[in-house]
Design an enzyme around this catalytic site. Sequence first.
Site, PDB file in Angstrom:
ATOM      1  N   ALA A 130       0.850  -1.197   0.000  1.00 10.26           N
ATOM      2  CA  ALA A 130       0.000   0.000   0.000  1.00 10.26           C
ATOM      3  C   ALA A 130       0.882   1.242   0.000  1.00 10.26           C
ATOM      4  O   ALA A 130       1.320   1.715   1.041  1.00 10.26           O
ATOM      5  CB  ALA A 130      -0.916   0.002   1.229  1.00 10.26           C
ATOM      6  N   SER A 132       1.102   4.051  -3.312  1.00  4.94           N
ATOM      7  CA  SER A 132       0.206   5.005  -3.985  1.00  4.94           C
ATOM      8  C   SER A 132      -1.241   4.716  -3.600  1.00  4.94           C
ATOM      9  O   SER A 132      -2.049   5.630  -3.423  1.00  4.94           O
ATOM     10  CB  SER A 132       0.353   4.888  -5.509  1.00  4.94           C
ATOM     11  N   GLN A 325      25.331  17.962 -16.803  1.00  5.76           N
ATOM     12  CA  GLN A 325      25.854  17.993 -18.172  1.00  5.76           C
ATOM     13  C   GLN A 325      26.831  19.168 -18.348  1.00  5.76           C
ATOM     14  O   GLN A 325      27.895  19.019 -18.948  1.00  5.76           O
ATOM     15  CB  GLN A 325      24.672  18.099 -19.148  1.00  5.76           C
ATOM     16  N   ILE A 326      26.462  20.321 -17.832  1.00  6.79           N
ATOM     17  CA  ILE A 326      27.319  21.505 -17.974  1.00  6.79           C
ATOM     18  C   ILE A 326      28.640  21.310 -17.221  1.00  6.79           C
ATOM     19  O   ILE A 326      29.700  21.749 -17.666  1.00  6.79           O
ATOM     20  CB  ILE A 326      26.564  22.769 -17.480  1.00  6.79           C
ATOM     21  N   GLU A 352       5.063  11.338  -1.058  1.00  5.61           N
ATOM     22  CA  GLU A 352       3.918  12.246  -0.844  1.00  5.61           C
ATOM     23  C   GLU A 352       3.086  12.395  -2.116  1.00  5.61           C
ATOM     24  O   GLU A 352       2.647  13.489  -2.464  1.00  5.61           O
ATOM     25  CB  GLU A 352       4.377  13.598  -0.283  1.00  5.61           C
TER      26      GLU A 352
END
Length: 368
Positions: A130, A132, A325-326, A352
């Site tokens: 139990a 979602s 990525q940068i 949540e």
Amino acid sequence: MMDRFAHLDWPFFDPPHAALSRGVETWALANLEDAHGEDADAVCRRLVKELGQAGYLEYCVNDNPDVRSIALIREVLAYHAGLADFSFTMQGLGSGPIMLAGTDRQKKDYLPRAAAGEAIAAFALSEPDAGSDVQAITTTAKRKGSDWELDGVKTWISNGGIADFYVTFARADEGISAFIVDAREVDATERIDIVAPHPMATVKLRGARGALLGEAGQGFKLAMRNLDIFRTTVAAAALGFARRALAEALARAKERRMFGQRLADLQMTQAKLADMATAVEAGALLTYRAAWLRDVRKARVTREAAMAKMHATEAAQEVIDDAVQILGGLGVTRGHAVERLYREVRALRIYEGATEVQKLIIARELLK
Ligand SMILES: Cc1cc2nc3c(=O)[nH]c(=O)nc-3n(C[C@H](O)[C@H](O)[C@H](O)COP(=O)(O)OP(=O)(O)OC[C@H]3O[C@@H](n4cnc5c(N)ncnc54)[C@H](O)[C@@H]3O)c2cc1C
């Protein structure tokens, strides 16, 4: 230049909000440098105490919570250290049902200690079958004199193993009900290790004694009322993570040289940074609109909080991925801020109410 606090001028806030946010920033700079240690239990125990001593826990352990204040605190804490945000918010999530439905005695016994950081709180709703589908819980509660006896298994319980009390949801004859269960009554030795570790356990209840919280049969409503307060603030934590990723990406893009210029001078980098900054601002607008509606207009914010949580957490994931990525190789180096953020943000899209659950909530509100 990005001013991280520019939103404090938005009409959603009053002057004390700006002072609070800047105060937390000063506190975080002085106290959170080593809040990323390997031993998450020890770090969280310390942080709960320090957040209590600093007076910040009173904002989330509060029977008249100001969602904007909780959100602003979470945003700043998340910017600096995910575990600080976690420790702060769990005190609120775990104490919330007591604030909402506790007797005067229960409030007196638990809330002052939780607000001072002297007692650690946990919120035990989810079970192996139990998550979602919360209404499927099978933990049982049976009356035993003035007490109740609980049997079942709760899992994914944050603060499991270090909590002093667990607000626990179980099925009584009257329906799902809430209980306060002392840590001595539960077995929380089966710990769960996740990508960005925080204290977490599967909690076994075998004839555990619990005190009824609120009315029997009203536990589901109570859990949802509690989550209603905190859902918007999950968006704020995501916002803090995203802002940090953007700041790290901007700093690196301006200093890193390649092909005879700065990484920031390349148009593909600029496009990424523009998308990141826009996603962050949109997340902030949705988050603080939902908080303001609830605080000031006293409105039900089911749709607005779901939109904020869904957008801000999904956008934060993308912003952080772009930051990695940068930064190139640095971005995936263990211990770098963006590597940590990359792990920390992931669970926010699940707990949540997973993104899919938020979509259902939004659609249900639209179709009413
Ligand atoms: C870091 C972390 C901390 C947590 N802390 C707590 C805590 O303190 N207390 C507590 O009680 N619980 C806690 N949880 C549990 C959390 O609430 C559940 O993980 C969440 O509700 C999802 O349940 P589940 O993991 O069982 O996934 P499932 O319910 O099995 O869902 C799996 C996936 O199914 C998808 N899905 C869900 N509904 C739909 C739908 N209608 N249509 C299509 N797809 C759908 C979503 O992508 C979802 O992620 C925590 C979880 C995590 C990861």
